[in-house]
Design a protein around this motif. Structure first.
Motif, short mmCIF file in Angstrom:
data_model
loop_
_atom_site.label_atom_id
_atom_site.label_comp_id
_atom_site.label_asym_id
_atom_site.label_seq_id
_atom_site.Cartn_x
_atom_site.Cartn_y
_atom_site.Cartn_z
N TYR A 1 0.79 -1.24 -0.03
CA TYR A 1 0.29 0.07 -0.15
C TYR A 1 0.90 1.13 -0.08
O TYR A 1 2.11 1.33 0.37
CB TYR A 1 -0.82 -0.01 1.05
N VAL A 2 0.36 2.32 -0.52
CA VAL A 2 1.03 3.58 -0.52
C VAL A 2 -0.13 4.81 0.17
O VAL A 2 -1.26 4.50 -0.21
CB VAL A 2 1.54 4.14 -1.72
N GLY A 3 0.44 5.68 0.85
CA GLY A 3 -0.65 6.82 1.37
C GLY A 3 -0.14 7.97 1.24
O GLY A 3 1.17 8.24 1.33
N ALA A 4 -1.04 9.18 1.44
CA ALA A 4 -0.49 10.43 1.45
C ALA A 4 -1.46 11.04 2.41
O ALA A 4 -2.71 10.73 2.22
CB ALA A 4 -0.41 11.32 0.09
N GLY A 5 -1.08 12.32 3.06
CA GLY A 5 -2.03 12.76 3.96
C GLY A 5 -1.34 14.46 3.95
O GLY A 5 -0.37 14.68 4.16
N ILE A 6 -2.44 15.20 4.45
CA ILE A 6 -2.46 16.85 4.67
C ILE A 6 -3.30 17.03 5.84
O ILE A 6 -4.31 16.35 6.24
CB ILE A 6 -3.02 17.47 3.40
N GLY A 7 -2.36 17.63 6.69
CA GLY A 7 -3.26 18.05 8.00
C GLY A 7 -2.08 19.10 8.92
O GLY A 7 -1.94 20.11 8.07
N ILE A 8 -2.14 19.27 9.90
CA ILE A 8 -1.59 20.07 10.78
C ILE A 8 -0.54 19.59 11.99
O ILE A 8 -0.49 18.37 12.19
CB ILE A 8 -2.81 20.79 11.66
N ALA A 9 0.36 20.49 12.36
CA ALA A 9 1.45 20.08 13.27
C ALA A 9 1.11 20.61 14.88
O ALA A 9 0.50 22.00 14.82
CB ALA A 9 2.81 20.73 12.99
N ILE A 10 0.94 19.66 15.77
CA ILE A 10 0.25 20.30 17.10
C ILE A 10 1.49 19.74 18.09
O ILE A 10 1.32 18.76 19.04
CB ILE A 10 -0.82 19.62 17.46
N PRO A 11 2.65 20.29 18.03
CA PRO A 11 3.70 19.94 18.83
C PRO A 11 3.62 20.35 20.45
O PRO A 11 2.87 21.45 20.59
CB PRO A 11 5.06 20.54 18.45
N HIS A 12 4.41 19.78 21.43
CA HIS A 12 4.36 20.39 22.59
C HIS A 12 5.60 20.95 22.70
O HIS A 12 6.78 20.30 22.75
CB HIS A 12 4.42 19.07 23.59
#
Length: 220
Positions: free
Chosen positions: A134-145
């Motif tokens: 399988y292969v995948g791609a994603g887009i989103g956000i960073a929520i670091p501590h």
């Protein structure tokens, strides 16, 4: 780049919400070894506003508490195409000598450089016996501590929404039964981060992670 990733994130979220109910749900958890190459940090120094700019050779320390891990849910809309959501709890530490050179006693995202994305995944069923690539791609956000302490005594300690993020994944799973499977994969993440520091300070950096993951999934 931040504007492009933000626009793609909106498109991915809209597509995921609009998708019809899935015929199959797959839940996955994983751990592994994660590293992060050098990147440049810059910003305003807390309390003085002086500008700093340096190249940091981030350390991952995947197995030191809290360890590196991740989890995702994939809704398979058809046998070979799925949409889902994924959270990765990665970590980056600035080495002592490099952070000290620009006036910081601590500089790390270690209770999670958390990457949350909406994913699209393609898989190839029934071609390699019990193995499914399988292969995948994603887009989103960073929520670091954000855990940053300046030499003059100012400290930032808490979660922040710092900017857009993206991920790429390639791997294969091995079926143990109709419901359970083991999998191994390579995963790449990118995030563009703008963190706030106390007393008018700031920290800007783009962080890349490379990881080899091993995990287990359950389908129903």
């Amino acid at each position: 780049m931040r504007k492009i990733l933000s626009a793609l994130a909106c498109t991915a979220i809209t597509s995921a919400v609009a998708a019809p109910a899935a015929a199959e749900m797959e839940l996955s958890i994983y751990g592994g070894s994660q590293s992060s190459p050098h990147s440049r940090v810059s910003g305003a120094y807390p309390g003085t506003g002086a500008r700093y700019n340096a190249l940091i050779g981030w350390e991952g320390k995947s197995f030191a508490p809290p360890p590196y891990y991740g989890a995702r849910a994939t809704w398979w809309q058809r046998p070979d195409l799925g949409f889902g959501i994924e959270l990765t709890h990665a970590k980056v530490y600035a080495p002592v000598a490099e952070r000290s050179a620009i006036g910081f006693n601590r500089m790390e995202f270690t209770d999670g450089h958390n990457i949350l994305t909406f994913n699209v995944t393609k898989r190839w069923n029934d071609r390699f016996g019990p193995f499914t690539p399988y292969v995948g791609a994603g887009i989103g956000i960073a929520i670091p501590h954000v855990d940053v302490t300046s030499a003059n005594g100012y400290r930032s300690l808490g979660y922040q929404l710092t900017g857009p993020a993206a991920r790429l994944t390639a791997g294969a799973k091995y079926d143990l039964s109709d419901s359970w499977a083991l999998f191994g994969e390579y995963q790449f993440t990118y995030s563009s981060n703008k963190a706030k520091l106390p007393a008018g300070g700031s920290l800007n950096t783009d962080i890349i992670t490379n990881a080899i993951n091993i995990g287990v999934s359950f389908s129903f």
